[in-house]
Design a protein around this motif. Sequence first.
Motif, PDB file in Angstrom:
ATOM      1  N   ILE A 150      35.327  -7.092  -1.543  1.00 59.20           N
ATOM      2  CA  ILE A 150      34.237  -7.377  -2.519  1.00 59.20           C
ATOM      3  C   ILE A 150      34.508  -9.005  -2.757  1.00 59.20           C
ATOM      4  O   ILE A 150      33.515  -9.728  -2.964  1.00 59.20           O
ATOM      5  N   VAL A 151      35.439  -9.634  -2.566  1.00 63.48           N
ATOM      6  CA  VAL A 151      35.713 -10.944  -2.639  1.00 63.48           C
ATOM      7  C   VAL A 151      34.960 -11.855  -1.409  1.00 63.48           C
ATOM      8  O   VAL A 151      34.264 -12.765  -1.656  1.00 63.48           O
ATOM      9  N   ARG A 152      34.782 -11.121  -0.458  1.00 60.24           N
ATOM     10  CA  ARG A 152      34.027 -11.737   0.894  1.00 60.24           C
ATOM     11  C   ARG A 152      32.597 -11.740   0.484  1.00 60.24           C
ATOM     12  O   ARG A 152      31.714 -12.803   0.843  1.00 60.24           O
ATOM     13  N   ALA A 153      32.168 -10.723  -0.444  1.00 57.92           N
ATOM     14  CA  ALA A 153      30.667 -10.734  -0.874  1.00 57.92           C
ATOM     15  C   ALA A 153      30.402 -11.777  -1.980  1.00 57.92           C
ATOM     16  O   ALA A 153      29.361 -12.054  -2.422  1.00 57.92           O
ATOM     17  N   LEU A 154      31.416 -12.077  -2.683  1.00 60.75           N
ATOM     18  CA  LEU A 154      31.210 -12.981  -3.771  1.00 60.75           C
ATOM     19  C   LEU A 154      31.535 -14.446  -3.601  1.00 60.75           C
ATOM     20  O   LEU A 154      31.140 -15.168  -4.403  1.00 60.75           O
ATOM     21  N   VAL A 155      32.237 -14.753  -2.608  1.00 63.55           N
ATOM     22  CA  VAL A 155      32.909 -16.082  -2.278  1.00 63.55           C
ATOM     23  C   VAL A 155      31.617 -17.416  -2.077  1.00 63.55           C
ATOM     24  O   VAL A 155      31.935 -18.150  -2.484  1.00 63.55           O
ATOM     25  N   TYR A 156      30.642 -16.804  -1.582  1.00 62.89           N
ATOM     26  CA  TYR A 156      29.239 -17.697  -1.284  1.00 62.89           C
ATOM     27  C   TYR A 156      28.536 -17.654  -2.581  1.00 62.89           C
ATOM     28  O   TYR A 156      27.416 -18.246  -2.453  1.00 62.89           O
ATOM     29  N   GLU A 157      28.934 -16.989  -3.753  1.00 63.13           N
ATOM     30  CA  GLU A 157      28.288 -16.955  -4.939  1.00 63.13           C
ATOM     31  C   GLU A 157      26.676 -16.536  -4.824  1.00 63.13           C
ATOM     32  O   GLU A 157      25.838 -17.283  -4.915  1.00 63.13           O
ATOM     33  N   PRO A 158      26.482 -15.365  -4.027  1.00 64.36           N
ATOM     34  CA  PRO A 158      25.147 -14.902  -3.928  1.00 64.36           C
ATOM     35  C   PRO A 158      24.322 -14.625  -5.292  1.00 64.36           C
ATOM     36  O   PRO A 158      24.998 -14.425  -6.185  1.00 64.36           O
ATOM     37  N   ASP A 159      23.243 -14.553  -5.002  1.00 72.43           N
ATOM     38  CA  ASP A 159      22.240 -14.164  -6.283  1.00 72.43           C
ATOM     39  C   ASP A 159      22.503 -13.098  -6.767  1.00 72.43           C
ATOM     40  O   ASP A 159      22.582 -12.513  -7.955  1.00 72.43           O
ATOM     41  N   ILE A 160      22.820 -12.030  -5.883  1.00 72.55           N
ATOM     42  CA  ILE A 160      22.763 -10.662  -6.360  1.00 72.55           C
ATOM     43  C   ILE A 160      23.903 -10.062  -5.393  1.00 72.55           C
ATOM     44  O   ILE A 160      23.835 -10.119  -4.186  1.00 72.55           O
ATOM     45  N   VAL A 161      24.561  -9.103  -5.866  1.00 73.09           N
ATOM     46  CA  VAL A 161      25.653  -8.232  -5.214  1.00 73.09           C
ATOM     47  C   VAL A 161      25.234  -6.900  -5.300  1.00 73.09           C
ATOM     48  O   VAL A 161      25.093  -6.295  -6.336  1.00 73.09           O
ATOM     49  N   LEU A 162      25.029  -6.137  -4.323  1.00 73.80           N
ATOM     50  CA  LEU A 162      24.720  -4.766  -4.095  1.00 73.80           C
ATOM     51  C   LEU A 162      25.818  -4.037  -3.599  1.00 73.80           C
ATOM     52  O   LEU A 162      26.748  -4.258  -2.547  1.00 73.80           O
ATOM     53  N   MET A 163      26.395  -2.972  -4.372  1.00 72.56           N
ATOM     54  CA  MET A 163      27.491  -2.173  -4.284  1.00 72.56           C
ATOM     55  C   MET A 163      27.200  -0.959  -3.999  1.00 72.56           C
ATOM     56  O   MET A 163      26.609  -0.188  -5.070  1.00 72.56           O
ATOM     57  N   ASP A 164      27.780  -0.003  -3.071  1.00 74.11           N
ATOM     58  CA  ASP A 164      27.340   1.218  -2.588  1.00 74.11           C
ATOM     59  C   ASP A 164      28.611   2.232  -2.635  1.00 74.11           C
ATOM     60  O   ASP A 164      29.237   2.158  -1.914  1.00 74.11           O
ATOM     61  N   GLU A 165      29.021   2.486  -3.666  1.00 74.43           N
ATOM     62  CA  GLU A 165      30.345   3.256  -4.328  1.00 74.43           C
ATOM     63  C   GLU A 165      31.541   2.515  -3.698  1.00 74.43           C
ATOM     64  O   GLU A 165      32.059   3.124  -3.021  1.00 74.43           O
ATOM     65  N   PRO A 166      31.622   1.392  -3.903  1.00 75.73           N
ATOM     66  CA  PRO A 166      32.668   0.580  -3.472  1.00 75.73           C
ATOM     67  C   PRO A 166      34.233   1.038  -3.814  1.00 75.73           C
ATOM     68  O   PRO A 166      35.133   0.947  -3.032  1.00 75.73           O
ATOM     69  N   PHE A 167      34.241   1.770  -4.775  1.00 75.48           N
ATOM     70  CA  PHE A 167      35.572   2.192  -5.401  1.00 75.48           C
ATOM     71  C   PHE A 167      35.677   3.960  -5.091  1.00 75.48           C
ATOM     72  O   PHE A 167      36.780   4.479  -5.371  1.00 75.48           O
ATOM     73  N   GLY A 168      34.856   4.513  -4.135  1.00 74.04           N
ATOM     74  CA  GLY A 168      34.595   5.904  -4.459  1.00 74.04           C
ATOM     75  C   GLY A 168      36.066   6.378  -3.478  1.00 74.04           C
ATOM     76  O   GLY A 168      36.407   7.740  -3.731  1.00 74.04           O
ATOM     77  N   ALA A 169      36.465   5.662  -2.650  1.00 72.33           N
ATOM     78  CA  ALA A 169      37.688   6.428  -1.721  1.00 72.33           C
ATOM     79  C   ALA A 169      39.042   5.967  -2.191  1.00 72.33           C
ATOM     80  O   ALA A 169      39.939   6.523  -1.633  1.00 72.33           O
ATOM     81  N   LEU A 170      39.090   5.417  -3.396  1.00 73.57           N
ATOM     82  CA  LEU A 170      40.247   4.700  -3.879  1.00 73.57           C
ATOM     83  C   LEU A 170      40.963   5.794  -4.904  1.00 73.57           C
ATOM     84  O   LEU A 170      40.262   6.815  -5.534  1.00 73.57           O
TER      85      LEU A 170
END
Length: 267
Positions: A150-170
């Motif tokens: 998740i932080v890899r997807a946020l680190v470059y401050e994108p305009d949009i973050v798309l998340m496909d069930e990121p916590f489903g397996a936890l």
Amino acid sequence: MSIPREPLIELVGVSRSFGRGAGRVVAVRDLDLTVGEGEIITVVGPSGCGKSTLLNMLARLDEPDAGELRFRGRPAAEADVEIGYVTQSDSLFPWRTLLANVEYPLEIRGVPKAERRERAMALLARVGLAGFENHLPRQLSGGMRQRGNIVRALVYEPDIVLMDEPFGALDAQTRLLQQRQLQDICAEERTTVVFITHDLQEAILLGDRVVVMTARPGSIKLVREVGIDRPRDLDHIHEQPRFQHLVTELWDALRDEVLRAAPAVAS
């Protein structure tokens, strides 16, 4: 009361099908949705209703057959936007350390080493991964790897973050921790998120609005404003009458779609 937001994403009559002739499958049909800057939209729907197809079109990995997808008022093909994508399974490079994985999006954008190291280390610390930056993914738990993802997807401050069930397996405890951290980071960074989940309560916990999709061909059946102030106390939000009302209302809308989808899934 909701805060007025400038439109970032607009879907107007968007449809997408796969295959031809008798084998043609309409995945989504006539999607109309606007997502505002800094808004978290959560999307629920039965299996096979086109949620992942929706994300792939937003990520510009796929294109609609009909309708129009716009970013800040411009057709998707002409828009200059940065998009982060987080899947259910982490996609960290196994040969790179956690820090090197998180730095990677900045590295390929030519950000100087010192700057990318500072940004990556700050985000890792925020999600409780300080001290693990030199570990390889195989040395980390599933929850730790997903935080890194998740932080890899946020680190470059994108305009949009798309998340496909990121916590489903936890597991439940790790999932709650991840939900809290995501809420805090998105609030501070004013990140725009489209978040797919099968968990109706998670959709309400995290979303500014919840979108309910129909069984395939997926269309939008219902959109509801959550209307619970932020920051949200995730330990006690379930006790709020508004939360309980939304669970009931959204499940009433979703239940019929799940039952409609069941024969298609079984076949």
